[in-house]
Design a protein around this motif. Sequence first.
Motif, short mmCIF file in Angstrom:
data_model
loop_
_atom_site.label_atom_id
_atom_site.label_comp_id
_atom_site.label_asym_id
_atom_site.label_seq_id
_atom_site.Cartn_x
_atom_site.Cartn_y
_atom_site.Cartn_z
N GLU A 311 0.84 -1.20 0.00
CA GLU A 311 0.00 0.00 0.00
C GLU A 311 0.88 1.26 0.00
N GLN A 312 1.94 1.17 0.80
CA GLN A 312 2.82 2.33 0.95
C GLN A 312 3.56 2.64 -0.36
N ASP A 313 4.09 1.58 -1.00
CA ASP A 313 4.81 1.78 -2.26
C ASP A 313 3.88 2.32 -3.34
N ALA A 314 2.66 1.79 -3.37
CA ALA A 314 1.69 2.27 -4.36
C ALA A 314 1.40 3.75 -4.13
N ALA A 315 1.31 4.14 -2.86
CA ALA A 315 1.01 5.54 -2.54
C ALA A 315 2.15 6.45 -3.02
N VAL A 316 3.39 5.99 -2.85
CA VAL A 316 4.54 6.80 -3.31
C VAL A 316 4.47 7.01 -4.82
N LYS A 339 8.11 -6.86 -8.63
CA LYS A 339 8.88 -7.06 -7.40
C LYS A 339 10.31 -6.52 -7.54
N GLU A 340 10.96 -6.86 -8.66
CA GLU A 340 12.33 -6.36 -8.88
C GLU A 340 12.36 -4.84 -8.90
N LEU A 345 13.98 0.17 -6.83
CA LEU A 345 13.68 1.60 -6.81
C LEU A 345 13.18 2.05 -5.43
N LEU A 346 12.14 1.37 -4.95
CA LEU A 346 11.46 1.91 -3.76
C LEU A 346 12.16 1.53 -2.46
N ASN A 347 12.93 0.43 -2.46
CA ASN A 347 13.68 0.12 -1.25
C ASN A 347 15.12 0.61 -1.35
N GLU A 348 15.88 -0.01 -2.27
CA GLU A 348 17.32 0.28 -2.30
C GLU A 348 17.62 1.72 -2.73
N ALA A 349 17.16 2.10 -3.92
CA ALA A 349 17.51 3.44 -4.41
C ALA A 349 16.91 4.52 -3.49
N ARG A 350 15.70 4.30 -3.04
CA ARG A 350 15.05 5.29 -2.18
C ARG A 350 15.82 5.45 -0.86
#
Length: 477
Positions: A311-316, A339-340, A345-350
């Motif tokens: 939900e959080q990633d979708a919101a971003v 997933k990749e 993007l949303l975990n590592e790069a962010r």
Amino acid sequence: MQSKDYEIIIGLEVHAQLATRSKMFCRCEVDVDAAPNTKVCPICLGLPGILPQTNDQAIKLGIRAALALGCSVNLESRWARKHYFSPDLPKGYQITQYEHPLATGGALELPGMDKKVRIRRLHLEEDAGKLVHSSRETLVDFNRCGVPLAEIVTEPDISSVEEADTYLKELRLVLRSLGVSDAEMERGHFRCEPNISVRPRGQEKLGVRSEIKNLNSFKAVREGIERAVKDQIEWLEQGEKIVQTTYLWDEKLRELKPMRAKETAADYRYFPEPDLPPLILAGSEIAEIKSTLPDLPAVKRKKLIEAGLSEQDAAVLVAEPEWEEYFKGLLVEASASIKEASTWLLNEARGIMAERKETLAEFKVPVKELASLIKLLRDGKLTRPAAKDLLAAMADKGRGAAELMEELDLGSVSDEGLLEETARKVIEENPDVVDRYHKGKTGVLGFLVGQCMKKLRGKADPNAVREILLKSLQESK
Ligand SMILES: [Zn+2]
């Protein structure tokens, strides 16, 4: 503050600047950054003998917003004059819609809150000019006079600061995603005026309202509402009479400054604008605009969550168009799975951006390069920990994935001869473990893989190592 004993009732009015090239009733260019008083004409200056004409594009944008908010668009709406004195309002009145607004009766769902806020009305109007204060004098810039606005008014359905904040963020997102308004708050293109009242829980009669004018940031809205609630509870507890008042928020002192006792509609001496005919729309016109509406943020979020995002990633992604674009870029350039793409993007790069206090625009890794990192990892040319190190180096140096992987010697060992030799060595050095393996304790395989990885300094694909080990163990039997 014992707010649990009190019920907070908030209604919000938002003025959103419509993204048109010209003004609401004349052809002057909308460019509030232009040199002061250069984007004006007799119409927006309100000189005698002028004749305003409505801007079709502003009306279309207003209809777009109204439809997206589930309002019914009225086939006939009317213009009115709202009179008041202000040095930045040379006409002495503002053209707005009063008794017959463009649209009525919609609602906006608050994401993650299971709550709908009803929209009472959406109407069109023109903006006033701007006062520019310096320490010695106050100057007036009329460039903003006549710039088209949509005013969006809720029912008093909001009952906390959090709900007010969520409503405003979602409304802003809807307007931006529709292209109705850039809604840039710091530029005053999305201004909020909350009205707040407090009543003891269980009391039916509504409390007296405090209104706060022209709040220009989410922070100011939050702090202004909090302050108004606190003040009202204090007055109620001390038995003071609350007078309906309009306030200005002093951001520095974090105080509400009374501006005036609230004027009533009668004070504005509304009357029909004699120079403009009623705004008549055809049903087909409205239907056509409706058919061009894109997916609204709520729908986009739902689709992304269904595709496997949190939900959080979708919101971003939905809140920030440039993130969404980058994300889509990864799906295409790297044929990445959801997933990749979300991991990288949303975990590592962010995470790296947060550490470096960078925005996505400042991040030195373009989509193409993050995509090649994902491909190198997928092809076993990089291990996961090495990929993380590589990304950090790319963000630091702004260089390409393949080039930097080689230069920093982060690539995986894929030379089969070397892998076989390593496996053979590990088998020789650990006869007891190998013996246990052959007696059926296959769980020790993990330990042997770990030993190989250690010798290879982590730079091999663990799956490839495992396979070669299995083969060598078979042979060593
Ligand atoms: Zn003009």
